[in-house]
Design a protein around this motif. Structure first.
Motif, mmCIF file in Angstrom:
data_model
loop_
_atom_site.group_PDB
_atom_site.id
_atom_site.type_symbol
_atom_site.label_atom_id
_atom_site.label_comp_id
_atom_site.label_asym_id
_atom_site.label_seq_id
_atom_site.Cartn_x
_atom_site.Cartn_y
_atom_site.Cartn_z
ATOM 1 N N PHE A 179 0.867 -1.183 0.000
ATOM 2 C CA PHE A 179 0.000 0.000 0.000
ATOM 3 C C PHE A 179 0.898 1.226 0.000
ATOM 4 O O PHE A 179 1.440 1.605 1.033
ATOM 5 N N GLY B 262 0.249 4.521 -0.577
ATOM 6 C CA GLY B 262 -0.258 5.763 0.015
ATOM 7 C C GLY B 262 0.002 6.927 -0.910
ATOM 8 O O GLY B 262 0.859 6.877 -1.798
ATOM 9 N N CYS B 263 -0.739 8.013 -0.700
ATOM 10 C CA CYS B 263 -0.705 9.109 -1.681
ATOM 11 C C CYS B 263 0.646 9.793 -1.813
ATOM 12 O O CYS B 263 1.087 10.093 -2.907
ATOM 13 N N VAL B 264 1.277 10.106 -0.702
ATOM 14 C CA VAL B 264 2.496 10.920 -0.798
ATOM 15 C C VAL B 264 3.592 10.152 -1.541
ATOM 16 O O VAL B 264 4.285 10.701 -2.391
ATOM 17 N N CYS C 254 -6.414 6.661 -1.124
ATOM 18 C CA CYS C 254 -5.809 7.207 0.101
ATOM 19 C C CYS C 254 -6.356 6.458 1.311
ATOM 20 O O CYS C 254 -7.483 5.995 1.310
ATOM 21 N N CYS C 255 -5.543 6.361 2.367
ATOM 22 C CA CYS C 255 -5.964 5.621 3.559
ATOM 23 C C CYS C 255 -7.093 6.322 4.307
ATOM 24 O O CYS C 255 -7.727 5.741 5.173
ATOM 25 N N GLY C 256 -7.309 7.587 4.011
ATOM 26 C CA GLY C 256 -8.449 8.278 4.591
ATOM 27 C C GLY C 256 -8.158 9.134 5.807
ATOM 28 O O GLY C 256 -9.046 9.777 6.338
ATOM 29 N N ILE C 257 -6.891 9.162 6.237
ATOM 30 C CA ILE C 257 -6.595 9.918 7.463
ATOM 31 C C ILE C 257 -6.923 11.415 7.327
ATOM 32 O O ILE C 257 -7.473 12.001 8.257
ATOM 33 N N PRO C 258 -6.616 12.037 6.166
ATOM 34 C CA PRO C 258 -6.941 13.467 6.114
ATOM 35 C C PRO C 258 -8.435 13.702 6.302
ATOM 36 O O PRO C 258 -8.841 14.649 6.971
ATOM 37 N N CYS D 58 4.577 4.054 4.918
ATOM 38 C CA CYS D 58 4.087 5.316 5.487
ATOM 39 C C CYS D 58 3.533 5.026 6.870
ATOM 40 O O CYS D 58 2.561 4.286 7.024
ATOM 41 N N THR E 264 1.930 6.796 8.873
ATOM 42 C CA THR E 264 0.561 7.267 9.072
ATOM 43 C C THR E 264 -0.440 6.297 8.463
ATOM 44 O O THR E 264 -1.454 5.974 9.070
ATOM 45 N N CYS E 265 -0.136 5.827 7.258
ATOM 46 C CA CYS E 265 -1.031 4.856 6.631
ATOM 47 C C CYS E 265 -1.152 3.619 7.514
ATOM 48 O O CYS E 265 -2.255 3.113 7.749
HETATM 49 S S1 SF4 Z 1 -1.347 8.819 5.183
HETATM 50 FE FE1 SF4 Z 1 -2.945 8.638 3.728
HETATM 51 S S2 SF4 Z 1 -2.950 10.633 2.925
HETATM 52 FE FE2 SF4 Z 1 -1.001 10.380 3.840
HETATM 53 S S3 SF4 Z 1 0.287 9.545 2.336
HETATM 54 FE FE3 SF4 Z 1 -0.475 7.888 3.442
HETATM 55 S S4 SF4 Z 1 -2.235 7.350 2.165
HETATM 56 FE FE4 SF4 Z 1 -1.789 9.382 1.605
#
Ligand code: SF4
Ligand SMILES: Cc1cc2nc3c(=O)[nH]c(=O)nc-3n(C[C@H](O)[C@H](O)[C@H](O)COP(=O)(O)OP(=O)(O)OC[C@H]3O[C@@H](n4cnc5c(N)ncnc54)[C@H](O)[C@@H]3O)c2cc1C
Ligand code: SF4
Ligand code: SF4
Lengths: 430, 460
Positions: free
Chosen positions: A191, A193-195, A226-230, A263, A265-266
């Motif tokens: 996975f 993730g966006c960044v 995106c994982c949805g955290i934002p 990531c 955060t993800c």
């Molecule tokens: S935490 Fe979510 S928004 Fe940030 S990079 Fe990972 S997938 Fe994207």
């Protein structure tokens, strides 16, 4: 007019969790926001008091409470240190969903979450377009760090030094993968993730290289979001739910032992936040989400704990590398030794600890957008610690932290590179 | 609440951004760590220099505005609960360490310096500041002085008052009053610094504090002694002191606390023990080795069923973890934690613990007791849910009875948490009408309008 009574009733759901806060104030010791502002309403204890008051209609200014509630990195430092075991992050996210959905999201966020993040195809197309036009608005700032800054005055960007959109997102370089387990006998889903996908595809490539080297099979589904955290941390549970379901469906088709991300955060979001907010989903989706959450693992942890990567003796005269602990990796998931091991597994590098390695860098996702001045102060402290370590490279397991540290270092023209541990490790492999 | 002109004056002194008027900001200064009803102040003001501090005090006095100084708001007695029409004076931006003098062993600090940060800075200079309240990671030195805070090392090293060499404070008119000195000996004039210690902000607002430093001990050794009878544990405390050994720390955990700690930490605590003592001796390595040996044998003679001495730093940390886990372990058991501060002469510890348990039983309450056995300072901690009003009434009743017993055993209302609002009504029981009259006369003389932290210690 908002109906305070109704809002209060909704918040009372959190009473049982909030009442465990004994107002001891110990959270002041670890809250990065409080350290900069010294304001009680900016630390956990104050925010919980405000939410309790809102729930019991002892405060009339709901917008004031909303503003304080949003002034938080969701870094989890307070939760990790709370003597009373208050489930702070859970309370704050739920409260944001209640308060923000009631009072309304800011217009800009609405467009981003509802119009963009939940539509990965459109999102990707917009990003591709953005990449073509970014040269018009931005110019390179620092070659070593690969950062850019704004050419024109822009309120959104300000004086930030940001990572430009990649010419080719990871998704375009590697649209999909489904390789069998090799000699490791393991297969993982990846996975990005966006960044990583859109700004730092080089990390994704490093991950794939390392997995391939160790004979780990990879499943990379074509459509993931995106994982949805934002969205969830801004209180938009609707968009969050859409994203979780999109992802759950995308990964349900593959077979794998672990879902790895690079990531922090993800990983924390999938492991801890996804299962918390799935009560409303149909049972089938709940099972998928639970399964995915259980299988999710940080890439550093996977490589060290499952694949068995070991550290090497330090060379004489290697490059100095230091490490920043992302909150979501250390405080939420308890992963801090493994990334260090990974850095020490490249015999060309000397690992050095920096001071306060586990202090938040101040990014906090949307916090950086809303409270840049505070975010920057916290980030500058991190920069000071990085410089004091005399490292040539700072590594960290979260692309969001990488963006923040890049901004801080680049604005001062510091000669320090920002990397992911897996990139450093990948360099050691032939 | 205040006129626009007045608000403008406050802003002119400390700057607009340091005058907090919004409801959401003020509500965050309505409480402290005591379980009391919050009171929302009219405003919070945050001076960043001494000059501003003095001017804020003067302005309040001139306009009859009640003023409550606040450090980190971690006191457990309501000392920072403000007046509704008053202001909260935030001291936490006054956080400079002005001087650390390694030659003459003192430091000069502003009141908002955080205790643990100060202790760490002092240690970097190769020196030692012993007072270590459990809240030191966040409490301020101003708050420590105003509460005369104690800590785990109280037995050997004393409490905050033993380190205060001088306090410069603003009187209510905003004049700077200097007291004390930078010399170890000083008998010039009245001991006004001593008067400021434990004054809880009712006699002046601290501006600069001179604190004594000491050389750090070269070595230490920690031990844990396990007892199947709490009386034997207390006898051991007396026996250690009688043998002329003064440990730096001598802590007791009762059976319920041990059980909760084990539930929480799974560190292998002896859950059937009726009490454990955690003991640390420090000083010269040779002396430490000798004293530790003696302590072990005293514990055994006095009836300990098991005595363990830490062999290295890791084992020592493990022992102290159990002590550090006491409050968190108890705090997690029920929503509300009422941490009390009954203190009795050392010899009365068994009687006090027995009484606490009887009172808890009578009122159907759960309580865990731990504390500084070496100085008789116990923290009976009642576990409850303040939302259950019936239960909470029983808690209040029990607390009253606990203090009654403490006083009847020649103890005191507070070993270290102060009187504040919470125990003001009790003061006369421990002292006397004449004592309170004297204190009130003093207060009226220095603060005729009753501006400085009204209602605390001597009531309204
Ligand atoms: S935490 Fe979510 S928004 Fe940030 S990079 Fe990972 S997938 Fe994207
Ligand atoms: C988890 C926990 C553990 C604790 N452990 C201990 C312990 O081991 N030992 C102990 O003694 N206490 C302990 N306490 C109580 C508390 O931490 C102490 O009383 C501490 O000294 C308070 O410091 P503060 O900065 O929070 O002061 P505050 O609570 O903000 O204020 C305390 C008093 O000081 C006054 N004050 C503050 N600054 C000034 C100033 N500049 N001038 C004049 N008056 C001022 C205030 O008006 C108030 O009356 C504990 C509390 C908690 C929550
Ligand atoms: S540390 Fe925990 S219990 Fe203490 S005030 Fe903060 S959130 Fe509440
Ligand atoms: S989550 Fe982080 S920023 Fe938010 S209150 Fe807790 S420590 Fe502070």
């Amino acid at each position: 007019m908002i109906d305070l009574h109704k809002l209060a009733a909704m918040l009372q759901e959190l009473d049982d969790q909030m009442v465990t806060c004994m107002k001891c104030g110990m959270c002041q010791a670890v809250c990065p926001v409080f350290r900069e502002t010294l304001r009680e309403a900016d630390v956990t204890r104050g925010k919980i008091a405000l939410l309790e008051n809102l729930a019991h209609e002892m405060v009339a200014d709901a917008h004031g409470v909303q503003e304080k509630l949003n002034k938080c990195l969701l870094c989890g430092s307070c939760q990790a240190n709370c003597p009373s075991g208050v489930t702070v992050i859970d309370i704050f996210i739920k409260a944001r969903i209640i308060v923000n959905s009631y009072l309304g999201l800011p217009a800009a966020k609405k467009v981003i979450f509802k119009g963009m993040l939940t539509r990965p195809r459109l999102f990707n197309a917009l990003v591709a377009m953005g990449e073509k036009f970014q040269g018009l608005f931005s110019r390179p700032a620092d070659e070593l760090l690969g950062s850019s800054c704004s050419k024109v005055m822009s309120p959104l960007i300000g004086d930030r030094h940001f990572l430009p959109l990649a010419e080719k997102p990871l998704r375009m370089r590697v649209p999909e993968l489904n390789t069998p387990a090799g000699r490791s006998g393991l297969k993982v889903a990846f996975f990005p993730g966006c960044v990583i996908d859109k700004m730092l595809p080089r990390i994704g490539e490093a991950v794939l290289k390392v997995l391939d080297y160790h004979g780990v099979g990879v499943y990379l589904p074509p459509a993931q979001a995106c994982c949805g955290i934002p969205a969830v941390s801004s209180g938009d549970s609707e968009s969050f739910e859409k994203l979780v379901r999109l992802n759950a469906r995308a990964f349900a088709r593959g077979e794998f032992d672990y879902l790895v991300t690079a990531c922090a955060t993800c990983t924390a979001t999938i492991k801890e936040i996804w299962p918390k907010f799935m009560d409303a989903y149909p049972p089938g989706v709940q099972t998928m989400v639970r399964k995915l959450a259980d299988k999710t693992m940080d890439i550093n942890q996977f490589l060290v704990d499952r694949v068995g990567v070991r550290s090497q003796p330090a060379p004489t005269g290697g490059r100095r590398v230091t490490y920043h602990d992302p909150c979501h990796l250390k405080k939420s998931l308890g992963v801090s030794a493994q990334p260090r091991t990974l850095l020490q597994a490249n015999p060309a590098f000397n690992f050095v600890e920096m001071n306060e390695a586990d202090q938040c860098c101040g990014n906090g996702g949307t916090f950086n957008l809303q409270h840049y001045a505070v975010s920057k102060k916290i980030g500058d402290r991190k920069r000071g610690n990085i410089l004091a370590s005399k490292a040539e490279v700072v590594a960290t397991g979260c692309p969001a932290c990488m963006m923040q540290m890049t901004d801080m270092l680049s604005q001062h023209g510091d000669r320090v590179q920002v990397c992911h541990p897996v990139e450093i490790y990948a360099q050691a492999l032939k | 609440m205040f006129s626009n002109a007045l608000i403008k004056e406050f802003k002119a002194i400390v700057g607009k951004q340091n005058v907090l008027q919004k409801e959401a900001d003020r509500q965050a200064y309505a409480y402290d760590a005591a379980v009391l009803d919050p009171v929302v102040p009219a405003m919070a003001v945050c001076p960043t220099t001494s000059e501003e501090l003095g001017k804020v005090v003067r302005l309040c006095n001139e306009n009859g505005i009640p003023l409550t100084p606040r450090g980190s708001g971690t006191n457990l007695s309501g000392g920072t609960i403000p007046e509704k029409k008053g202001i909260v004076l935030l001291t936490n931006a006054l956080n400079k360490i002005i001087e650390i003098n390694a030659q003459d062993l003192y430091a000069v600090i502003q009141p908002g310096v955080v205790t643990a940060q100060f202790a760490a800075e002092v240690a970097r200079h190769g020196l030692f500041y012993p007072p270590d309240p459990g809240s030191m990671a966040v409490s301020t030195l101003g708050g420590n002085v105003a509460e005369n805070a104690g800590g785990l090392r109280g037995l050997k090293y004393g409490v905050t008052k033993d380190y205060v060499m001088g306090v410069d404070f603003f009187d209510v008119t905003g004049e700077l009053v200097k007291s004390g000195s930078r010399t170890v000996k000083c008998v010039t004039g009245l001991n006004l610094s001593a008067l400021q210690v434990a004054s809880e902000g009712i006699l002046g607002v601290f501006n600069e504090i001179v604190l004594k430093l000491v050389p750090p001990p070269a070595a230490n050794k920690a031990m844990m002694a396990v007892f199947d009878d709490i009386d034997k544990a207390s006898e051991t405390v007396a026996a250690i002191i009688a043998a002329h050994i003064v440990p730096c720390t001598l802590e007791i955990l009762d059976n319920s606390t041990i059980k909760y700690v084990e539930d929480y930490t799974r560190a292998g605590m002896p859950v059937t023990a009726q009490a454990i003592l955690l003991i640390e001796v420090d000083g010269h390595p040779a002396q430490v080795a000798e004293e530790a040996e003696k302590v072990v044998s005293i514990c055994k003679t006095a009836g300990a069923v098991d005595v363990q001495a830490a062999r290295d730093e890791a084992e020592r940390n493990k022992l102290w973890e159990a002590r550090r886990a006491a409050l968190p372990a108890l705090a997690r058991a029920r929503p509300t934690t009422v941490l009390e501060d009954a203190t009795v002469p050392r010899s009365q510890i068994p009687a006090m613990i027995r009484a606490i348990n009887e009172i808890a039983k009578k009122h159907r309450l759960e309580v865990g007791t731990f504390g500084h056995a070496g100085d008789g300072n116990l923290h009976p901690t009642i576990l409850c849910d303040k939302r259950d009003t019936r239960e909470f009434e029983r808690v209040e009743q029990a607390v009253d009875e606990i203090f009654d017993v403490a006083l009847s055993l020649k103890g005191t209302l507070s070993g270290e948490h102060g009187i504040g609002l919470a125990k003001a009504k009790w003061l006369e029981k421990e002292t006397s009408a004449a004592t309170i009259a004297y204190a009130r006369a003093l207060k009226t003389a220095v603060d005729p309008k009753g501006i400085l932290n009204p209602g605390k210690i001597i009531g309204g």
